[in-house]
Design a protein around this motif. Structure first.
Motif, PDB file in Angstrom:
ATOM      1  N   THR A 169       0.830  -1.213   0.000  1.00 27.80           N
ATOM      2  CA  THR A 169       0.000   0.000   0.000  1.00 27.80           C
ATOM      3  C   THR A 169       0.856   1.252   0.000  1.00 27.80           C
ATOM      4  OG1 THR A 169      -1.745  -1.162   1.219  1.00 27.80           O
ATOM      5  CG2 THR A 169      -1.781   1.245   1.275  1.00 27.80           C
ATOM      6  N   LEU A 228       1.002   4.014  -3.028  1.00 25.67           N
ATOM      7  CA  LEU A 228       0.701   5.425  -2.745  1.00 25.67           C
ATOM      8  C   LEU A 228       1.874   6.323  -3.133  1.00 25.67           C
ATOM      9  CD1 LEU A 228      -1.091   5.123   0.731  1.00 25.67           C
ATOM     10  CD2 LEU A 228      -2.131   5.837  -1.439  1.00 25.67           C
ATOM     11  N   TYR A 238       1.877   6.464  -7.173  1.00 17.57           N
ATOM     12  CA  TYR A 238       0.774   7.075  -7.912  1.00 17.57           C
ATOM     13  C   TYR A 238       0.170   8.315  -7.247  1.00 17.57           C
ATOM     14  CZ  TYR A 238       1.024   2.653 -10.423  1.00 17.57           C
ATOM     15  OH  TYR A 238       1.460   1.575 -11.155  1.00 17.57           O
ATOM     16  N   VAL A 239       0.559   8.578  -5.986  1.00 14.42           N
ATOM     17  CA  VAL A 239      -0.004   9.751  -5.308  1.00 14.42           C
ATOM     18  C   VAL A 239       1.096  10.726  -4.913  1.00 14.42           C
ATOM     19  CG1 VAL A 239      -1.394  10.559  -3.356  1.00 14.42           C
ATOM     20  CG2 VAL A 239      -1.929   8.356  -4.447  1.00 14.42           C
ATOM     21  N   ASP A 240       1.962  10.297  -3.992  1.00 16.98           N
ATOM     22  CA  ASP A 240       2.991  11.202  -3.477  1.00 16.98           C
ATOM     23  C   ASP A 240       4.155  10.366  -2.942  1.00 16.98           C
ATOM     24  OD1 ASP A 240       4.563  13.124  -2.334  1.00 16.98           O
ATOM     25  OD2 ASP A 240       3.069  13.860  -0.923  1.00 16.98           O
ATOM     26  N   PHE A 242       4.854   9.440   0.885  1.00 21.11           N
ATOM     27  CA  PHE A 242       4.235   8.379   1.689  1.00 21.11           C
ATOM     28  C   PHE A 242       5.267   7.385   2.223  1.00 21.11           C
ATOM     29  CE2 PHE A 242       0.127   9.617  -0.199  1.00 21.11           C
ATOM     30  CZ  PHE A 242      -0.678   9.523   0.923  1.00 21.11           C
TER      31      PHE A 242
END
Length: 290
Positions: A241, A245, A248-250, A253
């Protein structure tokens, strides 16, 4: 006050005195044990074990202390084991075996407490209270070599689960041991990522749940095996996870609060995944009884 209550109180006074005196005898190792539990996050759970054991004895007191007696034979055997362990580990003050000394002293202390219980309450109470008494052995800090082996197995299992999740989600990744090379990030399943703290907490809860909720030995063993697997599964889910993250997000993380303080979240996920297993095993026992 009737004679039975007076006798019961005397037994508890004697057992309390035995526990205090034996603890004073091991005072220096006991103080080291307390300091170690607060300073080493990997074994921080050990300080809670005697309190959990006492709590189980208290709530099951009507089942355990039905017919208290005195068993000098059983108590004597356990006391001999405790004295022998204290003597053997007392000579390990130096050399390569010095690291075993703290664990050995705590093991000796537990044996002293069990001997006092057998002396004061007898064999039937010891048999009926087998679980909380044996549970006390979890307070023995694992030696460094054993702890290192457990951490390594958790690393290996977590890496395997992480790789399986990447394959399931079709995330391209190249694995080299504990290192994963992905398109945007590289991650390593380090010792700090083994999740041993939350894993031990999950294992202890699985032990307690199986004791209180299940009757069959084999179903208890099966649930405990599921708990051991869940230790690895929830950690693999955590690593996968955080990696996704970060991709694809930041990227933050991998170094943020969810990484350092998010163990509780994935610990709760492990509990949620274990709950259906417990309910299924409970229901199957109910059907068998019916």
């Amino acid at each position: 006050m009737n004679d039975a209550k007076i006798t019961a109180r005397r037994r508890w006074v004697w057992f309390g005195a035995w526990t205090v005196l034996s603890s004073l005898f091991f005072l220096r190792p006991l103080m080291s044990f307390v300091r170690l539990s607060f300073s080493n996050d990997d074994i921080s759970y050990v300080i809670l074990i005697p309190f959990l054991s006492a709590w189980i004895l208290f709530i099951e007191r009507r089942k355990i202390f039905i017919d208290p007696s005195t068993d000098k034979e059983l108590g004597g055997y356990i006391l001999i084991l405790g004295v022998s362990a204290a003597t053997v580990f007392g000579f390990m003050g130096g050399g390569s075996l010095a690291g075993l000394q703290p664990s050995g002293y705590v093991l000796s202390l537990v044996l002293f407490w069990l001997a006092g219980f057998a002396f004061v309450f007898g064999r039937p109470a010891s048999k009926a209270g087998c679980f909380p008494l044996v549970f006390l052995f979890l307070m023995v800090p694992p030696p460094d070599f054993l702890l290192g082996r457990v951490v390594y197995l958790l690393q290996a299992g977590s890496a395997w689960i992480t790789a399986a999740l990447f394959d399931l989600l079709r995330v391209p990744a190249m694995r080299e041991g504990f290192v994963f090379h992905l398109a945007r990030v590289d991650i390593e399943v380090a010792k700090e990522c083994s999740g041993i703290r939350s894993s031990m907490a999950l294992l202890i809860l699985a032990l307690l749940a199986s004791h209180f909720a299940l009757e069959s030995f084999w179903k208890k063993a099966l649930f405990l095996a599921c708990g051991l697997f869940m230790m690895i599964l929830k950690n693999g889910i955590r690593i996968a996870t955080l990696t996704l993250l970060a991709m694809y997000v930041d990227p933050g993380f991998l170094h943020g609060k969810l990484h350092h303080r998010g163990g509780v979240v994935f610990f709760l996920i492990g509990l949620v995944l274990l709950l259906p297993v417990l309910l299924f095993l409970q229901r199957s026992e109910t059907k068998t009884v019916s």
